[in-house]
Write a protein that holds these residues in place. Structure first.
Motif, PDB file in Angstrom:
ATOM      1  N   ILE A   1       4.716   8.004   8.802  1.00 27.48           N
ATOM      2  CA  ILE A   1       4.416   7.744   7.386  1.00 27.48           C
ATOM      3  C   ILE A   1       3.935   9.022   6.706  1.00 27.48           C
ATOM      4  O   ILE A   1       4.307   9.318   5.571  1.00 27.48           O
ATOM      5  CB  ILE A   1       3.400   6.598   7.225  1.00 27.48           C
ATOM      6  N   ARG A   2       3.110   9.810   7.390  1.00 26.79           N
ATOM      7  CA  ARG A   2       2.652  11.090   6.820  1.00 26.79           C
ATOM      8  C   ARG A   2       3.836  12.009   6.543  1.00 26.79           C
ATOM      9  O   ARG A   2       3.871  12.683   5.517  1.00 26.79           O
ATOM     10  CB  ARG A   2       1.694  11.793   7.784  1.00 26.79           C
ATOM     11  N   GLU A   3       4.783  12.035   7.465  1.00 26.26           N
ATOM     12  CA  GLU A   3       5.966  12.870   7.262  1.00 26.26           C
ATOM     13  C   GLU A   3       6.761  12.378   6.058  1.00 26.26           C
ATOM     14  O   GLU A   3       7.353  13.175   5.330  1.00 26.26           O
ATOM     15  CB  GLU A   3       6.832  12.854   8.519  1.00 26.26           C
ATOM     16  N   ALA A   4       6.765  11.057   5.837  1.00 24.31           N
ATOM     17  CA  ALA A   4       7.500  10.483   4.703  1.00 24.31           C
ATOM     18  C   ALA A   4       6.829  10.800   3.370  1.00 24.31           C
ATOM     19  O   ALA A   4       7.483  10.761   2.328  1.00 24.31           O
ATOM     20  CB  ALA A   4       7.643   8.978   4.875  1.00 24.31           C
ATOM     21  N   THR A   5       5.533  11.111   3.382  1.00 26.69           N
ATOM     22  CA  THR A   5       4.837  11.438   2.131  1.00 26.69           C
ATOM     23  C   THR A   5       5.162  12.839   1.648  1.00 26.69           C
ATOM     24  O   THR A   5       4.974  13.142   0.478  1.00 26.69           O
ATOM     25  CB  THR A   5       3.303  11.308   2.289  1.00 26.69           C
ATOM     26  N   ILE A   6       5.666  13.695   2.549  1.00 26.23           N
ATOM     27  CA  ILE A   6       5.993  15.072   2.170  1.00 26.23           C
ATOM     28  C   ILE A   6       7.350  15.077   1.475  1.00 26.23           C
ATOM     29  O   ILE A   6       8.353  14.640   2.035  1.00 26.23           O
ATOM     30  CB  ILE A   6       6.015  15.989   3.410  1.00 26.23           C
ATOM     31  N   VAL A   7       7.366  15.568   0.251  1.00 25.91           N
ATOM     32  CA  VAL A   7       8.598  15.612  -0.523  1.00 25.91           C
ATOM     33  C   VAL A   7       9.388  16.845  -0.086  1.00 25.91           C
ATOM     34  O   VAL A   7       8.868  17.965  -0.127  1.00 25.91           O
ATOM     35  CB  VAL A   7       8.293  15.695  -2.039  1.00 25.91           C
ATOM     36  N   PRO A   8      10.634  16.664   0.362  1.00 28.37           N
ATOM     37  CA  PRO A   8      11.409  17.829   0.789  1.00 28.37           C
ATOM     38  C   PRO A   8      11.726  18.743  -0.395  1.00 28.37           C
ATOM     39  O   PRO A   8      11.961  18.268  -1.509  1.00 28.37           O
ATOM     40  CB  PRO A   8      12.682  17.227   1.381  1.00 28.37           C
ATOM     41  N   LYS A   9      11.697  20.028  -0.121  1.00 26.69           N
ATOM     42  CA  LYS A   9      11.962  21.005  -1.155  1.00 26.69           C
ATOM     43  C   LYS A   9      13.449  20.954  -1.527  1.00 26.69           C
ATOM     44  O   LYS A   9      14.312  20.932  -0.649  1.00 26.69           O
ATOM     45  CB  LYS A   9      11.615  22.387  -0.607  1.00 26.69           C
ATOM     46  N   ALA A  10      13.727  20.905  -2.814  1.00 29.96           N
ATOM     47  CA  ALA A  10      15.115  20.827  -3.270  1.00 29.96           C
ATOM     48  C   ALA A  10      15.809  22.162  -3.008  1.00 29.96           C
ATOM     49  O   ALA A  10      15.265  23.224  -3.315  1.00 29.96           O
ATOM     50  CB  ALA A  10      15.163  20.496  -4.752  1.00 29.96           C
TER      51      ALA A  10
ATOM     52  N   ASN B   1       0.791  -1.225   0.000  1.00 28.13           N
ATOM     53  CA  ASN B   1       0.000   0.000   0.000  1.00 28.13           C
ATOM     54  C   ASN B   1       0.828   1.283   0.000  1.00 28.13           C
ATOM     55  O   ASN B   1       0.268   2.367  -0.130  1.00 28.13           O
ATOM     56  CB  ASN B   1      -0.934   0.009   1.217  1.00 28.13           C
ATOM     57  N   LEU B   2       2.140   1.162   0.169  1.00 22.11           N
ATOM     58  CA  LEU B   2       2.989   2.352   0.182  1.00 22.11           C
ATOM     59  C   LEU B   2       3.728   2.491  -1.144  1.00 22.11           C
ATOM     60  O   LEU B   2       4.315   1.524  -1.632  1.00 22.11           O
ATOM     61  CB  LEU B   2       4.027   2.269   1.314  1.00 22.11           C
ATOM     62  N   PRO B   3       3.726   3.688  -1.721  1.00 26.19           N
ATOM     63  CA  PRO B   3       4.517   3.906  -2.937  1.00 26.19           C
ATOM     64  C   PRO B   3       6.013   3.771  -2.630  1.00 26.19           C
ATOM     65  O   PRO B   3       6.435   3.966  -1.490  1.00 26.19           O
ATOM     66  CB  PRO B   3       4.185   5.351  -3.335  1.00 26.19           C
ATOM     67  N   GLU B   4       6.788   3.469  -3.638  1.00 26.84           N
ATOM     68  CA  GLU B   4       8.224   3.217  -3.454  1.00 26.84           C
ATOM     69  C   GLU B   4       8.956   4.442  -2.893  1.00 26.84           C
ATOM     70  O   GLU B   4       9.809   4.314  -2.027  1.00 26.84           O
ATOM     71  CB  GLU B   4       8.848   2.797  -4.794  1.00 26.84           C
ATOM     72  N   ARG B   5       8.590   5.642  -3.347  1.00 23.18           N
ATOM     73  CA  ARG B   5       9.262   6.854  -2.863  1.00 23.18           C
ATOM     74  C   ARG B   5       8.986   7.079  -1.386  1.00 23.18           C
ATOM     75  O   ARG B   5       9.844   7.542  -0.647  1.00 23.18           O
ATOM     76  CB  ARG B   5       8.864   8.073  -3.689  1.00 23.18           C
ATOM     77  N   VAL B   6       7.786   6.713  -0.929  1.00 26.33           N
ATOM     78  CA  VAL B   6       7.442   6.859   0.490  1.00 26.33           C
ATOM     79  C   VAL B   6       8.231   5.847   1.318  1.00 26.33           C
ATOM     80  O   VAL B   6       8.703   6.162   2.409  1.00 26.33           O
ATOM     81  CB  VAL B   6       5.919   6.704   0.711  1.00 26.33           C
ATOM     82  N   LYS B   7       8.405   4.636   0.786  1.00 28.38           N
ATOM     83  CA  LYS B   7       9.183   3.606   1.493  1.00 28.38           C
ATOM     84  C   LYS B   7      10.624   4.073   1.696  1.00 28.38           C
ATOM     85  O   LYS B   7      11.187   3.917   2.775  1.00 28.38           O
ATOM     86  CB  LYS B   7       9.177   2.291   0.714  1.00 28.38           C
ATOM     87  N   LEU B   8      11.220   4.653   0.659  1.00 29.24           N
ATOM     88  CA  LEU B   8      12.609   5.108   0.739  1.00 29.24           C
ATOM     89  C   LEU B   8      12.748   6.251   1.746  1.00 29.24           C
ATOM     90  O   LEU B   8      13.656   6.260   2.566  1.00 29.24           O
ATOM     91  CB  LEU B   8      13.100   5.558  -0.639  1.00 29.24           C
TER      92      LEU B   8
END
Length: 141
Positions: free
Chosen positions: A98-107, A50-57
């Motif tokens: 997990i919610r924190e992992a879904t947020i993409v850090p700003k480059a 249920n988790l996308p690969e980018r969220v897992k990483l």
């Protein structure tokens, strides 16, 4: 099969979670010696469909020492005297992580300091050096 809602797009099955109960240290008196109130929540991040690969990483990066070599996230909750409160706390902490992992850090975009800021820095260093050099022994010559 109850689902735990993470975001509008992501939810995990509660069957993916494994809970182990142990005796907790801390407040509770004699009660704490007889009940298994501490919770060790285990979530196999790598095996979760249920988790996308980018969220897992990102989750593996955020979890740090809480992630085992096999990709299992371990959360321990033993702050409350009640097993149910500790279960709730562990699940809430998992959802928050997990919610924190879904947020993409700003480059970060690399920038150079302006010439004016470089000049101000060097001038400030020279002023500070002059102040400190005035603190030495007095030379009467």
């Amino acid at each position: 099969m109850p689902r735990i809602l993470i975001t509008r797009a992501i939810a995990i099955d509660s069957e993916e979670l494994e809970e182990r109960f142990t005796r907790a240290a801390g407040p509770g008196g004699q009660h704490v010696n007889t009940t298994d109130s501490a919770v060790q929540l285990r979530f196999d991040v790598g095996a979760s469909p249920n988790l996308p690969e980018r969220v897992k990483l990102r989750l593996a990066e955020l979890a740090g020492h809480r992630m085992t070599q096999g990709g299992v996230l371990v959360i321990r909750a033993d702050g409350a005297r009640s097993q149910e409160m500790n279960r709730r706390d562990a699940r809430e902490r998992l959802v928050a992580l997990i919610r924190e992992a879904t947020i993409v850090p700003k480059a970060r975009r690399a920038t150079k300091p302006t010439r004016a800021s470089q000049t101000r820095r060097v001038d400030a260093k020279a002023r500070r050096g002059a102040i400190k050099s005035g603190r030495g022994r007095v030379n009467l010559d």
